[in-house]
Design a protein around this motif. Structure first.
Motif, mmCIF file in Angstrom:
data_model
loop_
_atom_site.group_PDB
_atom_site.id
_atom_site.type_symbol
_atom_site.label_atom_id
_atom_site.label_comp_id
_atom_site.label_asym_id
_atom_site.label_seq_id
_atom_site.Cartn_x
_atom_site.Cartn_y
_atom_site.Cartn_z
ATOM 1 N N VAL A 246 0.929 -0.924 -0.229
ATOM 2 C CA VAL A 246 -0.099 0.162 -0.082
ATOM 3 C C VAL A 246 0.737 1.265 -0.155
ATOM 4 N N VAL A 247 0.760 1.907 -1.152
ATOM 5 C CA VAL A 247 1.626 3.195 -1.239
ATOM 6 C C VAL A 247 0.694 4.379 -2.022
ATOM 7 N N ALA A 248 1.088 5.575 -1.910
ATOM 8 C CA ALA A 248 0.336 6.675 -2.705
ATOM 9 C C ALA A 248 0.804 6.508 -4.233
ATOM 10 N N ASP A 249 0.012 6.998 -4.989
ATOM 11 C CA ASP A 249 0.329 7.029 -6.448
ATOM 12 C C ASP A 249 1.613 7.618 -6.977
ATOM 13 N N GLU A 250 1.829 8.747 -6.160
ATOM 14 C CA GLU A 250 3.138 9.581 -6.370
ATOM 15 C C GLU A 250 4.558 8.741 -6.174
ATOM 16 N N PRO A 251 5.276 9.117 -7.024
ATOM 17 C CA PRO A 251 6.598 8.186 -6.776
ATOM 18 C C PRO A 251 7.309 8.561 -5.579
ATOM 19 N N ALA A 252 8.213 7.769 -5.332
ATOM 20 C CA ALA A 252 8.963 7.864 -4.132
ATOM 21 C C ALA A 252 9.724 9.441 -3.931
ATOM 22 N N MET A 253 9.607 9.875 -2.635
ATOM 23 C CA MET A 253 10.299 11.123 -2.502
ATOM 24 C C MET A 253 11.463 11.084 -1.524
ATOM 25 N N THR A 254 11.876 12.535 -1.505
ATOM 26 C CA THR A 254 12.866 12.735 -0.428
ATOM 27 C C THR A 254 12.439 13.647 0.643
ATOM 28 N N PHE A 255 13.532 13.663 1.589
ATOM 29 C CA PHE A 255 12.926 14.475 2.917
ATOM 30 C C PHE A 255 12.706 16.110 2.471
ATOM 31 N N GLY A 256 13.779 16.360 1.301
ATOM 32 C CA GLY A 256 13.667 17.586 0.943
ATOM 33 C C GLY A 256 12.096 17.902 0.451
ATOM 34 N N GLU A 257 11.711 17.071 -0.516
ATOM 35 C CA GLU A 257 10.572 17.167 -1.238
ATOM 36 C C GLU A 257 9.475 17.017 -0.101
ATOM 37 N N LEU A 258 9.356 16.102 0.912
ATOM 38 C CA LEU A 258 8.557 16.385 2.111
ATOM 39 C C LEU A 258 8.492 17.550 2.585
ATOM 40 N N ALA A 259 9.516 18.220 2.947
ATOM 41 C CA ALA A 259 9.729 19.464 3.523
ATOM 42 C C ALA A 259 9.060 20.524 2.873
ATOM 43 N N GLY A 260 9.285 20.498 1.336
ATOM 44 C CA GLY A 260 8.703 21.338 0.433
ATOM 45 C C GLY A 260 7.198 21.491 0.587
ATOM 46 N N MET A 261 6.608 20.308 0.866
ATOM 47 C CA MET A 261 5.047 20.198 0.864
ATOM 48 C C MET A 261 4.771 20.884 2.179
ATOM 49 N N LEU A 262 5.673 20.865 3.206
ATOM 50 C CA LEU A 262 5.259 21.467 4.572
ATOM 51 C C LEU A 262 5.332 22.984 4.403
ATOM 52 N N GLY A 263 6.101 23.341 3.350
ATOM 53 C CA GLY A 263 6.432 24.753 3.271
ATOM 54 C C GLY A 263 7.826 25.338 4.218
ATOM 55 N N VAL A 264 8.497 24.110 4.548
ATOM 56 C CA VAL A 264 9.727 24.652 5.211
ATOM 57 C C VAL A 264 11.045 23.931 4.278
#
Length: 312
Positions: A246-264
């Motif tokens: 079970v995984v979201a449809d988006e490809p695997a991400m990095t911590f930097g990309e995760l942070a970008g979604m958080l606006g930090v």
């Protein structure tokens, strides 16, 4: 209206377990929550209340993965078992058996009790750690892939592979109906103040505690979608004897990309990460009718729950 059968949930006070309990209650299932202590039972009551449900619909059984005591009573009178509990240490222990033994032997204790009680099916929460931590020519991962326990990995990674393998061997030998749900990195709203490792990462980004994180790829799945997959796997005829990534449809991400979604801004350790992994959720979609949320919604809701609880 036919009364729903009772379901045992191990690890019911945890991040995934609490969502499973609440989704079961929402669908009319009476729940028995297996917890180690009365304090953990109180945590379940709080997360049930946080979901807007009546905690009188939850019974409690006291049992520990490290002991046979209590498991026969825990499964008595239940039709299904959702086995979620497993050790997840913050640090790699000096003795890897501190993680491997309770994960493997705890799973087998639960399965033996389910067999003896005549339960219809056990759904066990595994992890991508049991799938994608051995060398492979490409970075395309499906349920056919397994992490080799003999490979050099952390105790946690090895524990997940060893425990799931042991569960499948037991089920085959004993004729027990087993299904495993295999999530990647689990994010999404937390129902209580005790945070999973993944939610702690989000919190550390929001508070500024995390300035630098490892450069690596990881898949993302919403905790609510993991719980949904676990419930679908419990009753779907086609799910018997199957593993489900079970995984979201988006490809695997990095911590930097995760942070970008958080606006930090968080700095990944600079290194060549190679090919971005492709982790398939096709089987869960086809056999379970499962559909994941977008990763961005998941990350946003993780942050929102932390703010709502006053944790950032």
């Amino acid at each position: 209206m036919t009364e729903q059968p009772r379901v045992l949930v191990t690890g019911a006070a945890g991040y995934v377990g609490s969502h499973i309990v609440n989704q079961l209650l929402a669908q009319g299932y009476p729940v028995r929550a297996a917890v180690r202590t009365a304090a953990r039972a109180d945590e379940v009551r709080r997360t049930v209340a946080a979901g807007g449900f009546d905690d009188s619909e939850v019974e409690f059984a006291y049992a520990d993965l490290g002991s046979d005591d209590g498991w026969a009573d825990a499964v008595a009178g239940t039709r299904y078992v959702q086995h979620v509990a497993s050790p997840f240490p913050a640090d790699n222990p000096r003795n890897e058996d501190e993680v491997i033994v309770p994960a493997r032997d705890g799973a087998l204790r639960v399965l033996r009790a389910a067999r003896d009680a005549g339960c219809a099916r056990v759904v066990m929460t595994s992890s991508f750690a049991a799938v994608g931590y051995s060398p492979k020519a490409d970075q395309h991962w499906t349920e056919q892939d397994w992490t080799d326990p003999a490979d050099e990995n952390t105790a946690y990674v090895r524990s997940k592979a060893i425990a799931e393998r042991a569960a499948w061997d037991f089920a085959a030998a004993e004729g027990l109906e087993l299904t495993t749900v295999v999530p990647v990195g689990i994010f999404g709203p937390t129902l209580g103040p005790h945070l999973s490792t993944s939610v702690q990462i989000v919190r550390s980004m929001l508070t500024g505690e995390a300035q630098r994180l490892p450069g690596q790829y990881f898949g993302v799945v919403d905790v609510r979608d993991v719980a949904d997959a676990q419930l679908r796997a419990m009753t779907a005829g086609a799910a018997a004897g199957e593993r489900f990534l079970v995984v979201a449809d988006e490809p695997a991400m990095t911590f930097g990309e995760l942070a970008g979604m958080l606006g930090v801004t968080v700095q990944d350790e600079a290194r060549d990460l190679g090919e971005r992994p492709q982790i398939s959720n096709a089987k869960a979609k086809e056999l379970l009718g499962w559909q994941p949320r977008p990763a961005e919604e998941t990350v946003r809701d993780t942050a929102g729950s932390l703010r709502d609880l006053g944790l950032v």
